[in-house]
Design a protein around this motif. Structure first.
Motif, PDB file in Angstrom:
ATOM      1  N   ILE A  59       0.854  -1.190   0.000  1.00 21.43           N
ATOM      2  CA  ILE A  59       0.000   0.000   0.000  1.00 21.43           C
ATOM      3  C   ILE A  59       0.887   1.236   0.000  1.00 21.43           C
ATOM      4  O   ILE A  59       1.728   1.401   0.883  1.00 21.43           O
ATOM      5  CB  ILE A  59      -0.925   0.036   1.235  1.00 21.43           C
ATOM      6  CG1 ILE A  59      -1.749  -1.253   1.339  1.00 21.43           C
ATOM      7  CG2 ILE A  59      -1.855   1.245   1.169  1.00 21.43           C
ATOM      8  CD1 ILE A  59      -2.639  -1.319   2.562  1.00 21.43           C
ATOM      9  N   GLN A 170      -8.992  -6.996   2.178  1.00 19.58           N
ATOM     10  CA  GLN A 170      -8.279  -5.781   1.797  1.00 19.58           C
ATOM     11  C   GLN A 170      -8.995  -4.515   2.255  1.00 19.58           C
ATOM     12  O   GLN A 170      -8.349  -3.515   2.571  1.00 19.58           O
ATOM     13  CB  GLN A 170      -8.062  -5.754   0.281  1.00 19.58           C
ATOM     14  CG  GLN A 170      -7.041  -6.781  -0.188  1.00 19.58           C
ATOM     15  CD  GLN A 170      -6.708  -6.651  -1.662  1.00 19.58           C
ATOM     16  OE1 GLN A 170      -7.385  -5.953  -2.419  1.00 19.58           O
ATOM     17  NE2 GLN A 170      -5.658  -7.337  -2.092  1.00 19.58           N
ATOM     18  N   LYS A 174      -6.752  -1.926   4.351  1.00 21.14           N
ATOM     19  CA  LYS A 174      -6.548  -0.585   3.797  1.00 21.14           C
ATOM     20  C   LYS A 174      -7.119   0.501   4.707  1.00 21.14           C
ATOM     21  O   LYS A 174      -6.537   1.574   4.849  1.00 21.14           O
ATOM     22  CB  LYS A 174      -7.165  -0.492   2.398  1.00 21.14           C
ATOM     23  CG  LYS A 174      -6.358  -1.236   1.343  1.00 21.14           C
ATOM     24  CD  LYS A 174      -7.018  -1.174  -0.027  1.00 21.14           C
ATOM     25  CE  LYS A 174      -6.185  -1.917  -1.072  1.00 21.14           C
ATOM     26  NZ  LYS A 174      -6.846  -1.948  -2.396  1.00 21.14           N
ATOM     27  N   ASN A 178      -5.101   3.482   6.378  1.00 19.16           N
ATOM     28  CA  ASN A 178      -5.500   4.880   6.171  1.00 19.16           C
ATOM     29  C   ASN A 178      -5.631   5.623   7.497  1.00 19.16           C
ATOM     30  O   ASN A 178      -5.226   6.782   7.624  1.00 19.16           O
ATOM     31  CB  ASN A 178      -6.825   4.954   5.406  1.00 19.16           C
ATOM     32  CG  ASN A 178      -6.673   4.544   3.951  1.00 19.16           C
ATOM     33  OD1 ASN A 178      -5.575   4.599   3.396  1.00 19.16           O
ATOM     34  ND2 ASN A 178      -7.758   4.123   3.330  1.00 19.16           N
TER      35      ASN A 178
END
Length: 224
Positions: A59, A170, A174, A178
């Protein structure tokens, strides 16, 4: 120099602990097997205790590792597995769309999750076995409605045909990344704003420290 670069790269790695929770036989182990190894076991046995797999994701150019724990759904193992919730920053809360009782248990699993984890743990509600269309007992809209009411992500998956399995994992990873990135950025902004002219740094004090310091300073002005 090469050693320093390697050390620098290591500090950029992230390791997130994620737990799979839900009633027995909702397909937690097969979701993990499909995601981690692209395998499916039609006659898989119930998980005893806890198993985990580590998966890597890239990422923003950084290596993110998700350590995914598969917890046993049977009541008799709950005392054993409850300790493993601690430290988790993400969770997949799984039910079987063809078994209404597994959906009715979601509230209890959510309470258990919040008892052992931070209230802000990133959670996705997963309606598994979406391939069993003819046997469906929980409408998609109902699952989505519960997720919205509880502030959770939502997705229907099938470990059998692999639909949405990777997407579900995912989504959680993610979102955790974040959130962490926003915290790091905010921290860096605070550090930057604390630095002023001539390379001097303003020391930010906690309110209690300021009060203690004020109490020890001589009072200025005023008499009586």
């Amino acid at each position: 120099m090469a050693l320093n670069n390697e050390e620098e790269e290591k500090t950029e790695d992230y390791l997130f602990k994620i737990v799979l929770v839900g009633d027995s036989a909702v397909g937690k182990s097969n979701l993990l097997a499909r995601y981690a190894r692209d395998e499916f076991y039609p006659n898989s046995k119930s998980t005893i205790g806890v198993e985990f797999q580590t998966q890597k994701m890239d990422i923003d150019g950084k290596e993110v590792k998700a350590q995914i724990w598969d917890t046993a759904g049977q009541e008799r193992f709950r005392a054993v597995t409850s300790a493993y919730y601690r430290g988790a920053v993400g969770a997949l809360l799984v039910y079987d769309i063809s078994r209404r009782q597994t959906f009715d248990s979601i509230g209890r699993w959510l309470n258990e999750l919040h008892t052992h984890c931070d209230m802000n743990v990133v959670t996705i509600l997963v309606g598994n076995k979406s391939d069993l269309k003819d046997a469906r007992e929980v409408p998609t809209a109902e699952g989505k409605g519960l997720a919205e009411a509880q502030g959770l992500f939502f997705m229907e998956t099938s470990a059998l045909d692999s639909s949405n399995v990777t997407a579900a994992f995912q989504t959680v990873v993610k979102e955790i990344y974040n959130i962490l990135s926003r915290k790091v950025m905010k921290s860096q902004e605070l550090n930057t704003s604390a630095s002023i002219g001539n390379g001097k740094t303003v020391v930010l004090q906690a309110e209690e420290d300021k009060e203690a310091e004020a109490a020890t300073e001589p009072q200025k002005g005023g008499c009586c």
